[in-house]
Design a protein around this motif. Structure first.
Motif, short mmCIF file in Angstrom:
data_model
loop_
_atom_site.label_atom_id
_atom_site.label_comp_id
_atom_site.label_asym_id
_atom_site.label_seq_id
_atom_site.Cartn_x
_atom_site.Cartn_y
_atom_site.Cartn_z
N ILE A 1 0.85 -1.19 0.00
CA ILE A 1 0.00 0.00 0.00
C ILE A 1 0.89 1.24 0.00
CG2 ILE A 1 -1.70 1.34 1.31
CD1 ILE A 1 -2.88 -1.19 0.23
N ALA A 2 0.47 2.23 -0.81
CA ALA A 2 1.16 3.51 -0.83
C ALA A 2 0.12 4.62 -0.92
CB ALA A 2 2.11 3.59 -2.02
N LEU A 3 0.45 5.79 -0.38
CA LEU A 3 -0.43 6.95 -0.49
C LEU A 3 0.23 7.97 -1.39
CD1 LEU A 3 -2.86 8.71 0.34
CD2 LEU A 3 -1.50 9.46 2.30
N ASP A 4 -0.47 8.35 -2.44
CA ASP A 4 -0.01 9.43 -3.32
C ASP A 4 -0.49 10.73 -2.70
OD1 ASP A 4 0.32 11.40 -5.27
OD2 ASP A 4 -0.08 10.02 -6.91
N THR A 5 0.41 11.51 -2.14
CA THR A 5 0.02 12.71 -1.41
C THR A 5 -0.47 13.83 -2.33
OG1 THR A 5 2.32 13.47 -1.35
CG2 THR A 5 1.51 12.22 0.56
N LYS A 6 -0.11 13.78 -3.59
CA LYS A 6 -0.59 14.81 -4.53
C LYS A 6 -2.04 14.59 -4.91
CE LYS A 6 3.85 16.01 -6.37
NZ LYS A 6 4.54 16.63 -7.46
N THR A 7 -2.41 13.34 -5.16
CA THR A 7 -3.79 13.04 -5.57
C THR A 7 -4.66 12.58 -4.40
OG1 THR A 7 -3.26 10.73 -6.09
CG2 THR A 7 -3.05 12.35 -7.88
N GLN A 8 -4.02 12.31 -3.25
CA GLN A 8 -4.70 11.79 -2.07
C GLN A 8 -5.42 10.47 -2.35
OE1 GLN A 8 -4.54 13.15 1.21
NE2 GLN A 8 -2.84 14.08 0.13
N LEU A 9 -4.78 9.61 -3.13
CA LEU A 9 -5.30 8.28 -3.43
C LEU A 9 -4.37 7.23 -2.87
CD1 LEU A 9 -6.36 8.63 -7.18
CD2 LEU A 9 -7.87 8.47 -5.20
N PHE A 10 -4.94 6.14 -2.39
CA PHE A 10 -4.16 5.00 -1.96
C PHE A 10 -3.94 4.09 -3.16
CE2 PHE A 10 -6.03 6.32 2.04
CZ PHE A 10 -4.94 6.24 2.88
N TRP A 11 -2.74 3.56 -3.27
CA TRP A 11 -2.40 2.62 -4.34
C TRP A 11 -2.06 1.28 -3.72
CZ3 TRP A 11 -2.80 3.22 -9.49
CH2 TRP A 11 -3.04 4.52 -9.95
N ALA A 12 -2.67 0.24 -4.23
CA ALA A 12 -2.37 -1.12 -3.81
C ALA A 12 -1.70 -1.81 -4.99
CB ALA A 12 -3.65 -1.86 -3.42
N SER A 13 -0.62 -2.52 -4.73
CA SER A 13 0.07 -3.23 -5.81
C SER A 13 0.36 -4.66 -5.38
CB SER A 13 1.36 -2.52 -6.22
OG SER A 13 2.26 -2.48 -5.15
N ASP A 14 0.38 -5.54 -6.35
CA ASP A 14 0.70 -6.95 -6.11
C ASP A 14 2.16 -7.05 -5.72
OD1 ASP A 14 1.33 -9.67 -6.35
OD2 ASP A 14 -0.06 -9.96 -8.00
N LYS A 15 2.45 -7.74 -4.63
CA LYS A 15 3.82 -7.85 -4.14
C LYS A 15 4.71 -8.62 -5.13
CE LYS A 15 5.46 -8.34 0.47
NZ LYS A 15 5.33 -9.06 1.74
N ASN A 16 4.12 -9.60 -5.83
CA ASN A 16 4.89 -10.40 -6.77
C ASN A 16 5.02 -9.76 -8.14
OD1 ASN A 16 5.28 -12.51 -4.89
ND2 ASN A 16 3.20 -13.21 -5.29
#
Length: 60
Positions: A13-28
């Motif tokens: 999980i990451a938070l894009d502070t410019k757009t205020q959106l959370f990003w989820a990415s597949d670990k693999n």
């Protein structure tokens, strides 16, 4: 300070502070990403994109 891998989850999980959106990415496969206004929304979208390969094990 201690660094290391503290999670056994299938996603990141990451938070894009410019757009205020959370990003989820597949670990693999970090190229598989999904965004949402909440962490839950981002994880649900990621779950759909991966056809259930990323488990929805997170705290509500």
């Amino acid at each position: 300070m201690r660094f290391g891998n503290f999670s056994n989850q299938d996603y990141r999980i990451a938070l894009d502070t410019k757009t205020q959106l959370f990003w989820a990415s597949d670990k693999n496969d970090p190229s598989i990403k999904a965004s949402g206004v909440t962490i839950t929304e981002a994880l649900n979208k990621l779950y759909e994109k991966t056809n259930g390969q990323v488990h929805q094990q997170y705290a509500n």
